[in-house]
Write an enzyme that holds these catalytic residues in place. Structure first.
Site, PDB file in Angstrom:
ATOM      1  N   CYS A  92      27.406  11.847  16.634  1.00  0.00           N
ATOM      2  CA  CYS A  92      26.912  13.150  17.076  1.00  0.00           C
ATOM      3  C   CYS A  92      26.621  14.113  15.931  1.00  0.00           C
ATOM      4  O   CYS A  92      26.473  15.303  16.152  1.00  0.00           O
ATOM      5  CB  CYS A  92      27.891  13.788  18.052  1.00  0.00           C
ATOM      6  SG  CYS A  92      29.542  14.061  17.388  1.00  0.00           S
TER       7      CYS A  92
ATOM      8  N   GLU B 187      35.797  11.763  12.337  1.00  0.00           N
ATOM      9  CA  GLU B 187      35.128  12.610  11.354  1.00  0.00           C
ATOM     10  C   GLU B 187      35.971  12.779  10.093  1.00  0.00           C
ATOM     11  O   GLU B 187      35.575  13.494   9.165  1.00  0.00           O
ATOM     12  CB  GLU B 187      34.803  13.971  11.961  1.00  0.00           C
ATOM     13  CG  GLU B 187      36.013  14.674  12.564  1.00  0.00           C
ATOM     14  CD  GLU B 187      35.641  15.889  13.382  1.00  0.00           C
ATOM     15  OE1 GLU B 187      34.589  16.498  13.114  1.00  0.00           O
ATOM     16  OE2 GLU B 187      36.407  16.246  14.288  1.00  0.00           O
TER      17      GLU B 187
END
Length: 544
Positions: A506, A435
């Protein structure tokens, strides 16, 4: 448009409904003014304790009825409320106000409940802020028990209607005659508020968070709700009704079509298997996720355990929560993300300095490594729970291989400790969230350390494009399909493929029908999303 009023809010539960408006404006309990005489204080405390016990028993009875009816998720809400009613800190504060300030128990429980609720509202985390409703609901029920009142009114709903309310508490929704509720429109709420969860569970269209403009609809005779588009129209004109009816038929047709995809294995036309999983924020969401067709949990956030309390959760408490989800999902994989609390939130017992930019601050794996006692307690709980299902663990906010090695060393030490104690542990694959741009750029090195990657697209976009995802002015910049973001996804997938590990995603992009083809083309083989998005995602995959 005539007298039509359009209300924009959060699309909380899919579907379109049109029907007569029913304005729900309950009156809360109204304690009498005045102080309690000194000689009556202990009797007032006793009355309070009896009221707490009565409410607690009533909540447990409601929960038992829901669980018997197969509504496990709703039952869990009421079980949590029963615990909250008897919360020792809340009750101690109420009794202190009665004894020291001579305040009536009803007034005191409302005041203390509101203080707790405001503390939740002040949290930036959407899920935690929504918990304010729980506290207000429980304290109002105790106060109503003390003054002999009732805050309900929805049982009397006589005809199928669209409910307009400032907010709906769990105790309101539990008493709803579901067959007469066409839709919900509320001024307050978010996708994680109880009314939103209940609406999705019941399959009722809902728009929440429309704000104070809701009052402009109170005089409407008919209200249309578009729970997919996130808006409602009071007294819609004929053209609007015709458009909504056309869309309702289309949505009904699509819903029937998507129903076929809920519980199928997702594969592309050329046979590539794509696992479609759910993002969870608490164990209470697990059964709903399964009902939507989740093939696993791609992101189990653990922050809920740390944010509703004065003390850090024990290893045993965490173990029970992780084990619960592991057992519900059985052989299906459940990825537990270790604690990722931003610097803008307090943690009980942890002295955290104020940070200028908490999203770039002390959070994720960097905080866990700095607080080994906290980290190792969580790792021990995950290892123990792994003996009861197919758990995996994932470290957030990774920027380098040293962080991963250090985290894995803690994990192995915890495993060794448990084994020496004779405590059962399960196998546990280790992964990292990709991320940060740093993690994507260093994916080749990281891939040699772990068993999987999960791309957290929300933060990856934010950090790559230097665009705050919550800033409306930057919405045009915040794009999952930006070439720079896609290049980082490509780097990640290529590095993973070379080392023979798999890649999931996700963030919100994982459930976006327009982004799913990009992610699969680049090599992502697992998509994790909010549960209602699962059937549509499976259909998109099947057509690629």
């Amino acid at each position: 448009m005539g007298g039509s009023v359009r209300l924009s809010g959060v699309a909380a539960s899919e579907g379109i409904a049109v029907g007569p408006a029913y304005v729900y404006a309950p009156r809360g309990p109204e304690p009498e003014a005045g102080s309690i005489p000194g000689e009556a204080v202990e009797e007032e405390v006793s009355r309070f304790r009896r009221a707490v016990e009565t409410v607690r028993e009533r909540l447990l009875k409601t929960a038992a009825g829901l669980r018997e009816a197969g509504s496990g998720e709703e039952a869990a809400i009421f079980e949590a409320h029963a615990e909250l009613a008897a919360d020792p800190e809340l009750t101690a504060e109420v009794e202190q106000r009665v004894r020291e300030e001579g305040e009536s128990a009803a007034s005191a429980v409302l005041a203390v409940g509101e203080e707790y609720a405001e503390a939740f509202v002040a949290m930036d985390d959407e899920y935690m802020a929504a918990r304010a409703d729980d506290v207000r609901d429980v304290s109002a029920q105790i106060a109503a028990e003390l003054v002999g009142g009732s805050s309900s009114g929805l049982e009397g709903l006589e005809r199928p209607s669209v409910i307009l309310a400032r907010n709906l508490l769990p105790s309101d929704t539990a008493r709803l005659p579901r067959e007469r509720v066409l839709g919900f429109v509320t001024a307050e709420g978010s996708r994680t508020s109880h009314v939103a969860i209940m609406a999705r569970s019941f399959g009722i269209p809902a728009v929440v968070g429309v704000g104070d403009r809701l009052e402009e609809a109170f005089g409407a005779s008919v209200v249309a709700v578009d729970g997919t588009g996130g808006y409602a129209v009071a007294d819609p004109d004929p053209d609007t009704l015709e458009d909504l009816e056309r869309r309702r038929k289309k949505a009904a047709s699509e819903a029937a079509l998507l129903e076929e995809y809920r519980h199928v294995e997702a594969r592309t036309r050329d046979g590539i298997r794509i696992e479609v999983s759910a993002n969870l924020g608490s164990p209470e969401e697990a059964e709903e996720a399964l009902a939507w067709g989740a093939e696993g949990v791609g992101l189990f956030r653990t922050e809920f355990l740390f944010m509703e309390r004065e003390e850090l959760p024990s290893e045993e408490e965490q173990y029970i929560a992780y084990r619960r989800v592991a057992e519900i999902f059985g052989e299906r994989p459940v990825i537990v993300r270790t604690l990722d609390v931003g610097g803008d939130k307090d943690l009980p017992g942890i002295d955290r300095p104020a940070e200028e930019n908490p999203f770039l601050g002390w959070r994720g794996i960097r905080m866990s490594l700095d607080l080994p006692d906290l980290f190792r307690t969580q790792l021990r709980a995950v290892l123990r729970a792994a003996a009861h299902g197919n758990l995996k663990v994932m470290f957030p906010m990774v920027t380098g291989v040293e962080e991963v090695r250090a985290a894995k060393a803690h994990l192995e030490e915890c495993r060794r400790e448990l084994e020496e104690e004779g405590t059962s542990c399960g196998p546990l694959e280790v992964g990292v969230m990709v991320e940060t741009p740093a993690a994507a750029i260093l994916a080749a090195e990281l891939a040699r350390e772990v068993s999987f990657f999960s791309i957290g697209t929300n933060d990856l976009i934010q950090y790559t494009l230097a665009a705050d995802r919550g800033n409306e002015l930057l919405r045009h910049l915040y794009r999952a399909d930006h070439p720079a973001v896609l290049e980082l996804v490509r780097l990640t997938c290529e590095a993973a493929k070379k080392e023979g590990i798999w890649v999931g995603a996700c963030g919100e992009a994982a459930g976006d029908p327009d982004m799913i083809p990009h992610l699969i083309r680049l090599g992502v083989t697992e998509l994790s999303m909010s549960p209602p998005s699962i059937p549509r995602a499976k259909r998109v995959i099947s057509r690629l």
